[in-house]
Scaffold this active site. Structure first.
Site, PDB file in Angstrom:
ATOM      1  N   LYS A 285       0.843  -1.209   0.000  1.00 24.03           N
ATOM      2  CA  LYS A 285       0.000   0.000   0.000  1.00 24.03           C
ATOM      3  C   LYS A 285       0.876   1.256   0.000  1.00 24.03           C
ATOM      4  O   LYS A 285       0.636   2.183  -0.768  1.00 24.03           O
ATOM      5  CB  LYS A 285      -0.903   0.002   1.234  1.00 24.03           C
ATOM      6  CG  LYS A 285      -1.542   1.351   1.511  1.00 24.03           C
ATOM      7  CD  LYS A 285      -2.316   1.393   2.806  1.00 24.03           C
ATOM      8  CE  LYS A 285      -1.504   1.618   4.051  1.00 24.03           C
ATOM      9  NZ  LYS A 285      -1.249   2.999   4.468  1.00 24.03           N
ATOM     10  N   ASN A 286       1.871   1.270   0.864  1.00 22.83           N
ATOM     11  CA  ASN A 286       2.655   2.501   1.020  1.00 22.83           C
ATOM     12  C   ASN A 286       3.651   2.739  -0.110  1.00 22.83           C
ATOM     13  O   ASN A 286       4.230   3.823  -0.215  1.00 22.83           O
ATOM     14  CB  ASN A 286       3.354   2.534   2.386  1.00 22.83           C
ATOM     15  CG  ASN A 286       2.359   2.790   3.507  1.00 22.83           C
ATOM     16  OD1 ASN A 286       1.216   3.157   3.248  1.00 22.83           O
ATOM     17  ND2 ASN A 286       2.784   2.604   4.745  1.00 22.83           N
TER      18      ASN A 286
ATOM     19  N   ARG B   9      -4.342  10.794   4.860  1.00 26.20           N
ATOM     20  CA  ARG B   9      -3.317  11.832   4.960  1.00 26.20           C
ATOM     21  C   ARG B   9      -2.314  11.747   3.821  1.00 26.20           C
ATOM     22  O   ARG B   9      -1.722  12.759   3.442  1.00 26.20           O
ATOM     23  CB  ARG B   9      -2.609  11.714   6.292  1.00 26.20           C
ATOM     24  CG  ARG B   9      -3.573  11.593   7.437  1.00 26.20           C
ATOM     25  CD  ARG B   9      -2.821  11.410   8.689  1.00 26.20           C
ATOM     26  NE  ARG B   9      -1.902  12.510   8.848  1.00 26.20           N
ATOM     27  CZ  ARG B   9      -2.221  13.670   9.362  1.00 26.20           C
ATOM     28  NH1 ARG B   9      -3.422  13.876   9.801  1.00 26.20           N
ATOM     29  NH2 ARG B   9      -1.337  14.632   9.438  1.00 26.20           N
TER      30      ARG B   9
ATOM     31  N   CYS C  31      -4.439  13.139  13.668  1.00 31.08           N
ATOM     32  CA  CYS C  31      -4.992  11.808  13.433  1.00 31.08           C
ATOM     33  C   CYS C  31      -4.739  10.929  14.636  1.00 31.08           C
ATOM     34  O   CYS C  31      -4.083  11.340  15.591  1.00 31.08           O
ATOM     35  CB  CYS C  31      -4.465  11.203  12.134  1.00 31.08           C
ATOM     36  SG  CYS C  31      -3.024  10.195  12.269  1.00 31.08           S
TER      37      CYS C  31
ATOM     38  N   ARG D 113       1.109  14.665  13.015  1.00 32.13           N
ATOM     39  CA  ARG D 113       1.433  14.427  11.611  1.00 32.13           C
ATOM     40  C   ARG D 113       1.295  15.652  10.707  1.00 32.13           C
ATOM     41  O   ARG D 113       0.523  15.647   9.742  1.00 32.13           O
ATOM     42  CB  ARG D 113       0.602  13.257  11.070  1.00 32.13           C
ATOM     43  CG  ARG D 113       0.772  12.000  11.900  1.00 32.13           C
ATOM     44  CD  ARG D 113       0.114  10.816  11.293  1.00 32.13           C
ATOM     45  NE  ARG D 113       0.811  10.341  10.107  1.00 32.13           N
ATOM     46  CZ  ARG D 113       0.313   9.429   9.293  1.00 32.13           C
ATOM     47  NH1 ARG D 113      -0.873   8.932   9.516  1.00 32.13           N
ATOM     48  NH2 ARG D 113       0.990   9.026   8.251  1.00 32.13           N
TER      49      ARG D 113
ATOM     50  N   ASP E 111       5.131   0.765  11.943  1.00 30.17           N
ATOM     51  CA  ASP E 111       3.920   0.126  11.431  1.00 30.17           C
ATOM     52  C   ASP E 111       3.788  -1.336  11.875  1.00 30.17           C
ATOM     53  O   ASP E 111       2.781  -1.984  11.572  1.00 30.17           O
ATOM     54  CB  ASP E 111       3.871   0.205   9.895  1.00 30.17           C
ATOM     55  CG  ASP E 111       3.611   1.628   9.414  1.00 30.17           C
ATOM     56  OD1 ASP E 111       3.252   2.485  10.239  1.00 30.17           O
ATOM     57  OD2 ASP E 111       3.786   1.878   8.208  1.00 30.17           O
TER      58      ASP E 111
ATOM     59  N   ILE F  47       8.643   7.286  16.621  1.00 32.39           N
ATOM     60  CA  ILE F  47       8.246   7.969  15.376  1.00 32.39           C
ATOM     61  C   ILE F  47       6.985   8.810  15.580  1.00 32.39           C
ATOM     62  O   ILE F  47       6.923   9.966  15.176  1.00 32.39           O
ATOM     63  CB  ILE F  47       8.015   6.960  14.227  1.00 32.39           C
ATOM     64  CG1 ILE F  47       9.244   6.057  14.037  1.00 32.39           C
ATOM     65  CG2 ILE F  47       7.666   7.686  12.928  1.00 32.39           C
ATOM     66  CD1 ILE F  47      10.498   6.738  13.553  1.00 32.39           C
TER      67      ILE F  47
ATOM     68  N   ARG G  27      -8.444  -0.299   5.198  1.00 34.98           N
ATOM     69  CA  ARG G  27      -7.655   0.748   4.536  1.00 34.98           C
ATOM     70  C   ARG G  27      -6.359   0.189   3.971  1.00 34.98           C
ATOM     71  O   ARG G  27      -5.849   0.694   2.984  1.00 34.98           O
ATOM     72  CB  ARG G  27      -7.298   1.847   5.533  1.00 34.98           C
ATOM     73  CG  ARG G  27      -8.460   2.650   6.006  1.00 34.98           C
ATOM     74  CD  ARG G  27      -7.991   3.775   6.876  1.00 34.98           C
ATOM     75  NE  ARG G  27      -6.932   4.515   6.190  1.00 34.98           N
ATOM     76  CZ  ARG G  27      -6.239   5.481   6.753  1.00 34.98           C
ATOM     77  NH1 ARG G  27      -6.466   5.839   7.998  1.00 34.98           N
ATOM     78  NH2 ARG G  27      -5.303   6.111   6.067  1.00 34.98           N
TER      79      ARG G  27
END
Ligand code: EPZ
Length: 422
Positions: free
Chosen positions: A22-23, A92, A116, A121, A310, A332, A402
């Site tokens: 996805k990223n 985002r 968020c 962010r 993540d 992070i 998502r």
């Protein structure tokens, strides 16, 4: 709203294949705005954030065709170089279109994301970097308005802090800027490298992606290309943990083991047997086996190649049942411990002190009704549900949709008792 009903206690066995990242897919789709020619992207995961990005590209004027994992974008004309609030508030990563739009059309109007679930962010670093390339940027009425009527110019840019999408945004702007851009303190994530590979196929001249210094020699125009997105290392890591937490024997295939090395090393130290393995058709993967209680092992999240933020929530689920105490430190994002209260409702023993979670392993978790607050938090609750005694009902499954392609179907095929209910 959908929910998952999970009955824990089944060791997962068999093979589970990883989807496209996805990223990596999100910046790749944004990069399609840089040329008027068609760009064909393969292995795009059909998850909700991708559908949102496709909607955003269409909004700007691009044509987007989707057919069985392939997405073809043709951005012949971009009549509306904008990302409206309705889209940005749900995703985002929409700020990824800022760089490509201003580079291609000389203007962009992108809604500023609000706070968020995992932290503030902001996108100040994206904005500062584009200003150094000569974009004039104003912020008003909740929007970032960027203009570069005479085009962008290459520059030396040093990021104050490592940012993944900030690096990607700047990279996409720099490929069409006049002259050389040097990006220092760049993110080294595999997704940045994959974006650079796509841009180079489109005719860009990018060197050093994957290291902290990226050099870009701007070109006047880019052309069409075809590119297969890298596999999703976070999905892979989530499944590796699923195999270990259920004390199963699971082959996670079709991804690049090197991308999850920080995780696999910790899992080995905790007592999981992690072995390199190819599946029947030779696709790379890792086989995880765990037969006894694991040892507690600390982690600290870091930028790649460190331990991925993540995967922090999912790893914490694994540690809730390990023997001993583990310290999970999140560096992070400032608020990425929303899953801890829900894990506690399932019997986990976790105390939060600032950016650190102190997890004291318990002998068992018990099923409960829990609510997901963000994508990776939901994944950690699914993992806990797979091993908890009795039934776990996970609410707000839209968070997991998502970023994970049909996670319940993939898990059910390797033995998990998990069902989606409306
Ligand atoms: C990317 O987000 C990922 N998203 C995130 O994945 C991931 O958690 C994150 O990188 C870190 O690895 C995508 O790739 C689409 P950052 P990004 O900019 O780029 C601060 C998931 O679950 N910062 O690297 O938005 C920021 O607040 C998601 O799939 C600024 O202060 O993250 C954070 O503390 C969630 N100003 C830190 O830097 C800025 O302008 C790193 O964030 C930008 C960032």
């Amino acid at each position: 709203m959908d929910k998952f009903r999970i009955h824990g206690g089944v060791p997962l066995e068999g093979e589970i294949a990883v989807s496209g990242s996805k990223n990596a897919a999100l910046p790749a789709l944004a990069a399609c705005l840089l040329t008027s020619e068609p760009v064909k992207l393969r292995r795009i995961p059909p998850v909700r954030d991708i559908a949102t990005m496709e909607k955003l590209l269409r909004y700007t004027g691009a044509e987007v065709g989707v057919s069985r994992g392939d997405v073809t974008v043709r951005a012949a004309e971009l009549g509306r170089p904008e990302a409206p609030y309705e889209v940005v508030k749900t995703m985002r990563a929409s700020s990824l279109v800022l760089g490509p739009l201003v580079a291609r059309t000389g203007r962009a109007r992108v809604s500023m994301p609000g706070g968020c679930a995992i932290g503030a962010r902001p996108i100040n670093l994206h904005v500062a970097a584009l200003e150094q390339l000569g974009a004039e940027i104003h912020q008003e009425h909740g929007y970032v308005e960027a203009r570069a009527p005479r085009g962008l110019r290459g520059a030396q840019v040093q990021f104050d802090r490592i940012t993944v999408t900030g690096t990607e945004d700047l990279l996409m702007a720099a490929v069409l800027a006049e002259g050389e851009t040097v990006i220092r303190n760049a993110a080294r994530e595999p997704e940045v490298q994959d974006l650079a590979a796509l841009l180079n196929k489109m005719g860009a001249r990018v060197e050093g992606a994957g290291t902290s210094i990226i050099r870009v020699e701007g070109v006047a125009r880019l052309h069409g290309a075809e590119h297969a997105i890298i596999p999703d290392r976070i999905e892979a890591g989530t499944f590796l943990i699923a195999g270990a937490i259920t004390r199963g024997d699971l082959l996670v295939s079709n991804f690049i083991p090197e991308h999850v090395e920080a995780l696999s090393l910790k899992m080995r130290q905790a007592g999981v047997d992690v072995a390199e393995a190819g599946s029947g058709d030779g696709k790379a993967g890792l086989r995880v086996r765990a037969s006894r209680r694991l040892r507690a092992m600390d982690i600290t999240t870091e930028e790649y190649p460190g331990f991925a933020t993540d995967l922090q929530a999912q790893y914490m689920a694994l540690m809730t049942m390990a023997e001993g105490i583990s310290f999970v430190t999140e560096t992070i994002f400032e608020n990425r411990f929303m899953h801890t209260q829900e894990l506690a409702r399932m019997g986990a023993n976790i105390r939060i002190e600032g950016r650190q979670a102190i997890v004291a392993g318990v002998a068992e978790l018990t099923g409960a009704e829990v609510i997901a607050s963000d994508l990776r938090a939901s994944a950690s609750l699914v993992l806990a549900g797979l091993v908890a005694r009795g039934e776990t009902v996970l609410d707000r499954v839209y968070h997991i949709d998502r970023g994970y392609e049909k996670i319940e179907e993939k898990l059910a095929r390797v033995g998990a008792r998990i069902k989606r209910v409306s």
